[in-house]
Design an enzyme around this catalytic site. Structure first.
Site, PDB file in Angstrom:
ATOM      1  CB  ALA A  25      -0.947   0.053   1.351  1.00  0.00           C
ATOM      2  CB  VAL A  38       5.208   0.507  -2.867  1.00  0.00           C
ATOM      3  CG1 VAL A  38       5.778   0.491  -4.392  1.00  0.00           C
ATOM      4  CG2 VAL A  38       6.231  -0.108  -1.944  1.00  0.00           C
ATOM      5  NE  ARG A  39       0.930  -2.619  -6.505  1.00  0.00           N
ATOM      6  CZ  ARG A  39       0.248  -3.403  -7.281  1.00  0.00           C
ATOM      7  NH1 ARG A  39      -1.100  -3.642  -7.299  1.00  0.00           N
ATOM      8  NH2 ARG A  39       0.987  -4.431  -7.854  1.00  0.00           N
ATOM      9  CG  ASP A  98       2.866  -9.285  21.249  1.00  0.00           C
ATOM     10  OD1 ASP A  98       2.610 -10.295  20.829  1.00  0.00           O
ATOM     11  OD2 ASP A  98       4.110  -8.876  21.776  1.00  0.00           O
TER      12      ASP A  98
END
Length: 322
Positions: free
Chosen positions: A22, A24-25, A129
């Protein structure tokens, strides 16, 4: 904002690849160059960066782990070491950094933002966690939760067949969310978490009470941060005589393909991180609360550790496990 870098740090979590994708694009869509940093902060120190293209993140949304690799880097606490990492970013003309990880990863990002204000930093919560304040859920939590549920369901089959008590140790050093949510979902007879003090004698009495009512088996879910599963079994043996077995789920909780929820969460947070960088924001952790994207200052995140535990859910789990 012309160039940004993205790294994953600390323990891996399902959905990290979806978050990288996400970032990168979204960046490329907005005309920003993206560089992947390999092996977390160690990659910053060693200048191990590579330009990422659209194809670099193809076929990654469904993959567990992180293709950028991850590593713990205690040496990053040294200011001289950080100066080297910052110089590597400067030399490449990078003016934005996205860090995907947990508390320690965020602290590294905060140090960079303090020591080099011209490099904006945004944190994305990536840890099974679920222990990062400022967000209802962290990337990887839902996937790990489902892995635990699937595993304990199978363990219960064996526990039932052999009339045994099983102590299931799950991850969660300081945060009991995995144990609490999984324990509630599998109908565990007892849930032991760091946030609530439990007397093993009381646990033993509860198991014994169930046996007297005709119960043939029990499941005890314990967070690793409280005690090891074997220690729990040894302590129980001081009070009751039951055929108790220990199952430590271990690193299986971190692996596997991310759930749909984690893929969507990671995609939303990754895109939002880039948007914040484009808006000139820095030293923030992104998150989601009541299905709305949020951002929280790093300092507020650090100052609110341990504030997320759901006492009402814990109370419900206690009531349902009578």
């Amino acid at each position: 904002m012309k160039k940004i870098a993205v790294l994953t740090s600390g323990g891996d979590a399902p959905g990290m690849n979806a978050a990288i994708r996400a970032v990168v694009r979204t960046a490329i869509y907005n005309g920003i160059e993206v560089y992947g940093v390999y092996q977390g902060y160690l990659g910053l120190i060693n200048d191990d960066l590579k330009k990422l293209e659209l194809g670099s993140v193809g076929d990654t949304i469904q993959r567990g782990g992180t293709f950028l690799y991850s590593a713990r880097c205690p040496e990053f606490k040294d200011k001289e070491v950080r100066a080297k990492a910052i110089e590597n970013l400067r030399s490449r003309g990078i003016d934005g950094l996205v860090v995907i990880g947990g508390d320690g990863s965020y602290r590294g990002a905060q140090r960079i933002s303090e020591e080099c204000p011209e490099i904006q930093t945004i944190g994305i919560p990536g840890t099974i966690d679920n222990d990062i304040p400022g967000t209802d859920y962290t990337i990887g939590f839902d996937s790990a939760l489902n892995t635990i549920i699937e595993s304990v369901d199978k363990i219960r089959d064996t526990a039932s067949s052999h009339a045994r008590t099983f102590i299931v140790e799950v991850m969660g050093r300081d945060c009991g969310d995995l144990a609490l949510w999984a324990g509630l979902a599998v109908g565990a007879e007892t849930i032991i978490v760091p946030e609530e003090k439990v007397d093993i004698k009381d646990v033993a009495e509860k198991i014994e009470s169930g046996i007297k009512r005709g119960k043939k088996h029990s499941i005890v879910v314990v967070a690793e941060g409280v005690m090891g599963g074997q220690l729990c079994a040894d302590e129980l043996a001081k009070y009751i005589h039951v055929d108790a077995r220990v199952s430590v789920l271990g690193h299986i909780q971190r692996g596997g393909s991310p759930t749909g929820q984690d893929r969507v969460l990671a995609s939303r947070l990754g895109g939002h991180a880039v948007e914040l960088l484009m808006d000139g924001k820095t030293a923030l952790g992104v998150g989601i609360k009541q299905n709305q994207l949020t951002q929280t200052k790093f300092e507020d995140i650090f100052n609110n550790k341990g504030s997320k535990f759901d006492k009402q859910m814990y109370k419900l789990a206690q009531e349902l496990s009578i």
